[in-house]
Design an enzyme around this catalytic site. Structure first.
Site, PDB file in Angstrom:
ATOM      1  N   SER A  15       0.821  -1.215   0.000  1.00 48.87           N
ATOM      2  CA  SER A  15       0.000   0.000   0.000  1.00 48.87           C
ATOM      3  C   SER A  15       0.855   1.265   0.000  1.00 48.87           C
ATOM      4  O   SER A  15       0.527   2.247  -0.681  1.00 48.87           O
ATOM      5  CB  SER A  15      -0.958  -0.015   1.192  1.00 48.87           C
ATOM      6  OG  SER A  15      -0.289  -0.410   2.377  1.00 48.87           O
ATOM      7  N   LYS A 128       6.314   1.276  16.187  1.00 50.30           N
ATOM      8  CA  LYS A 128       6.655   0.059  16.938  1.00 50.30           C
ATOM      9  C   LYS A 128       8.148  -0.025  17.231  1.00 50.30           C
ATOM     10  O   LYS A 128       8.574  -0.784  18.107  1.00 50.30           O
ATOM     11  CB  LYS A 128       6.219  -1.184  16.147  1.00 50.30           C
ATOM     12  CG  LYS A 128       4.767  -1.211  15.682  1.00 50.30           C
ATOM     13  CD  LYS A 128       3.795  -1.274  16.822  1.00 50.30           C
ATOM     14  CE  LYS A 128       2.360  -1.519  16.342  1.00 50.30           C
ATOM     15  NZ  LYS A 128       1.825  -0.448  15.469  1.00 50.30           N
ATOM     16  N   LYS A 140      12.440  -3.411  13.623  1.00 51.20           N
ATOM     17  CA  LYS A 140      12.394  -2.088  12.985  1.00 51.20           C
ATOM     18  C   LYS A 140      13.360  -1.127  13.669  1.00 51.20           C
ATOM     19  O   LYS A 140      13.946  -0.255  13.023  1.00 51.20           O
ATOM     20  CB  LYS A 140      10.974  -1.531  13.004  1.00 51.20           C
ATOM     21  CG  LYS A 140       9.995  -2.285  12.127  1.00 51.20           C
ATOM     22  CD  LYS A 140      10.422  -2.333  10.664  1.00 51.20           C
ATOM     23  CE  LYS A 140      10.163  -1.016   9.957  1.00 51.20           C
ATOM     24  NZ  LYS A 140      10.429  -1.124   8.493  1.00 51.20           N
TER      25      LYS A 140
END
Length: 354
Positions: A15, A128, A140
């Site tokens: 997306s 996160k 991450k």
């Protein structure tokens, strides 16, 4: 800055990538947009979504494959690194797979970019990554560290991070999940009524990504200044528009690795964070050439930490407007991959089955 340039997007059919391509084509004149991803079917669908635009070049490959990634990065000016395993429960249950994609994959991106003398690499990161409670956040955070430190490995390639919270409609977002739950089961599952989350539309997020990249020199973490809302308000707005008097909310309890409130800037980062209009800039905690000089007059933030609890809160009317403008409140049969259904998607579905 993207005019007459070549751009590579990892996670090229996701997306974020779809909206990146849309805005690159609308606002700039790149000579090529190379889309690197694992799924051939999604590549075919995306090709149809953009009408077979010849500027788009699709490459099947995984960020874990360093040789393939190095090949895909040749002659590229900018890389947007969006590829990741990002569903929190999936990463908890498949920890090593998350490490290989989110950490090793990012290392492969930095190596390929340096070898091919890419001008700038932009990592799309997540809230996160801040004070991580789950494995996805930990991977991450490692990816951010790898990207920032890579600035000291090359003089010709610059690396920056853009950190955002929940973006409507992206993989893992509750909005498409709630729609599907209402359509299939006439109910919505909630973990805890007190929970808050940052929210921004994908269009707004990409606009801020471009804006921050223009002003970066390498080594910064750009943080989107995002509003937030209670998950219960999001659920109630969607039920009032898509459900009926029998649609229920079922409480299931907090899932493994899930936070009550999200954090975009921690108390340890706020001391080196500057305010810049619609975003914040976190300066690196390691020495990087040019950073101190560029930001010597920057305005420091006044908050101790930036969370989904202490940011600007969206009321139900605000949530309604945001969802409506992004196309998520249309009839359950009229919403596609990125909100309002794309005529190209309908055309492709018809061709596929005929």
């Amino acid at each position: 800055m993207f005019n007459n340039k070549k751009v590579l997007i990892t996670g090229g059919t996701g997306s974020w990538a779809n909206e990146l391509v849309k805005q690159l084509l609308e606002s700039y004149s790149p000579t090529e947009i190379r889309l690197y991803s694992r799924g051939e079917q999604k590549q075919v669908e995306m090709k149809h979504r953009f009408g077979g635009n010849p500027i788009l070049k699709f490459v099947v490959g995984d960020v874990r494959d360093s040789d393939r990634l190095e090949m895909a990065s040749k002659d590229i000016n900018y890389i947007f690194h969006t590829a990741a395993l990002k569903h929190v429960p999936v990463c908890e249950e498949n920890p090593w797979e998350a490490v290989l994609t989110n950490i090793q994959g990012t290392k492969n991106v930095t190596d390929a970019a340096i070898k091919n003398k890419v001008a700038k690499v932009i990592l799309i990161s997540s809230d996160k990554a801040v004070d991580p409670l789950n494995l996805y956040g930990t991977t991450k955070q490692c990816a951010e560290k790898l990207i920032i430190a890579a600035n000291n490995l090359s003089k010709s390639t610059r690396f920056v991070c853009v950190r955002g919270g929940n973006v409507l409609g992206t993989a893992g977002s509750v909005v498409p999940l709630f729609r599907e739950q209402i359509r299939k089961n006439n109910e919505i599952t909630l973990t805890d009524d007190r929970m808050t989350r940052f929210y921004l539309t994908l269009k707004q997020a990409i606009h801020l990504v471009f804006k921050s990249i223009e002003n970066s020199i390498g080594g910064e973490v750009f943080v989107l200044n995002m509003p937030a809302t209670k998950i219960t308000d999001m659920a109630k707005v969607m039920i009032s528009n898509l459900g009926d008097s029998t649609t229920k909310i079922r409480r299931i309890g907090v899932r493994p690795g899930e936070k009550m409130h999200e954090v975009l800037i921690s108390r340890y980062e706020s001391e080196r964070t500057l305010e810049e209009g619609s975003y914040f800039i976190i300066l690196p905690n390691i020495p990087i050439d040019g950073i101190a000089e560029k930001y010597s007059l920057g305005k420091k933030v006044s908050f101790e930490e930036f969370t989904s609890e202490n940011t600007r809160q969206l009321l139900k009317d605000d949530v309604q407007k945001m969802l409506d403008e992004d196309g998520w409140l249309g009839k359950l049969s009229e919403v596609g991959f990125l909100g309002k259904i794309n005529p190209q998607d309908l055309k492709f579905e018809k061709e596929k089955w005929l």
